[in-house]
Design an enzyme around this catalytic site. Sequence first.
Site, short mmCIF file in Angstrom:
data_model
loop_
_atom_site.label_atom_id
_atom_site.label_comp_id
_atom_site.label_asym_id
_atom_site.label_seq_id
_atom_site.Cartn_x
_atom_site.Cartn_y
_atom_site.Cartn_z
N SER A 4 33.79 27.74 33.33
CA SER A 4 33.22 28.81 34.26
C SER A 4 32.75 29.96 33.40
O SER A 4 33.54 30.32 32.61
CB SER A 4 34.33 29.28 35.36
N GLU A 14 33.33 32.55 42.74
CA GLU A 14 33.24 31.60 43.52
C GLU A 14 33.92 30.19 42.84
O GLU A 14 34.91 29.69 43.87
CB GLU A 14 32.12 30.90 44.14
N GLU A 15 33.73 30.16 41.84
CA GLU A 15 34.46 29.11 41.29
C GLU A 15 35.81 29.39 41.17
O GLU A 15 36.91 28.47 41.23
CB GLU A 15 33.70 28.71 39.74
N LEU A 16 36.18 30.77 40.89
CA LEU A 16 37.52 31.00 40.73
C LEU A 16 38.23 30.90 41.93
O LEU A 16 39.30 30.23 42.09
CB LEU A 16 37.83 32.51 40.13
#
Length: 144
Positions: free
Chosen positions: A12, A78-80
């Site tokens: 990411s 968002e990925e986290l």
Amino acid sequence: MDVNEKSRVFVSHTSKDKEFARDLAWQLRLFGYSVWFDEWEIAVGDSIVDKVFDGLRASDTLIIVLSPTSVESRWVKEELSAAVMRRISESDIRILPVLIEACDVPSPLKHIRYADFRENRDEGMSLLFEALTPGHVLWKSLSH
């Protein structure tokens, strides 16, 4: 995860940190890790959202590149968030922060030790590989 099995890693990052992230992804691939990296996984015409979340679901490790730009990025957030929720509910994803520039570390990561790449890239890489693969397995694979 079996000690002989290597992680499926999702990298990411934000576009400003693309060069660092790309180099990191290549290093991971050289050591035999299966790496999800946006440039390699998202083709013209693909749904970016679907591909990203499919990649996260298929990965057991999220490496999050931390810089002032990344901690403000909606995509990185968002990925986290997705990884944190999965970690809480399923406990089957590790989150490994990689610090490349001084920044405000996001709250969900403040209690997690990060690999520090700011002053010594080799030391940061060593810390990251140690987290990915216990030392005895890493050194065994390096000796071949």
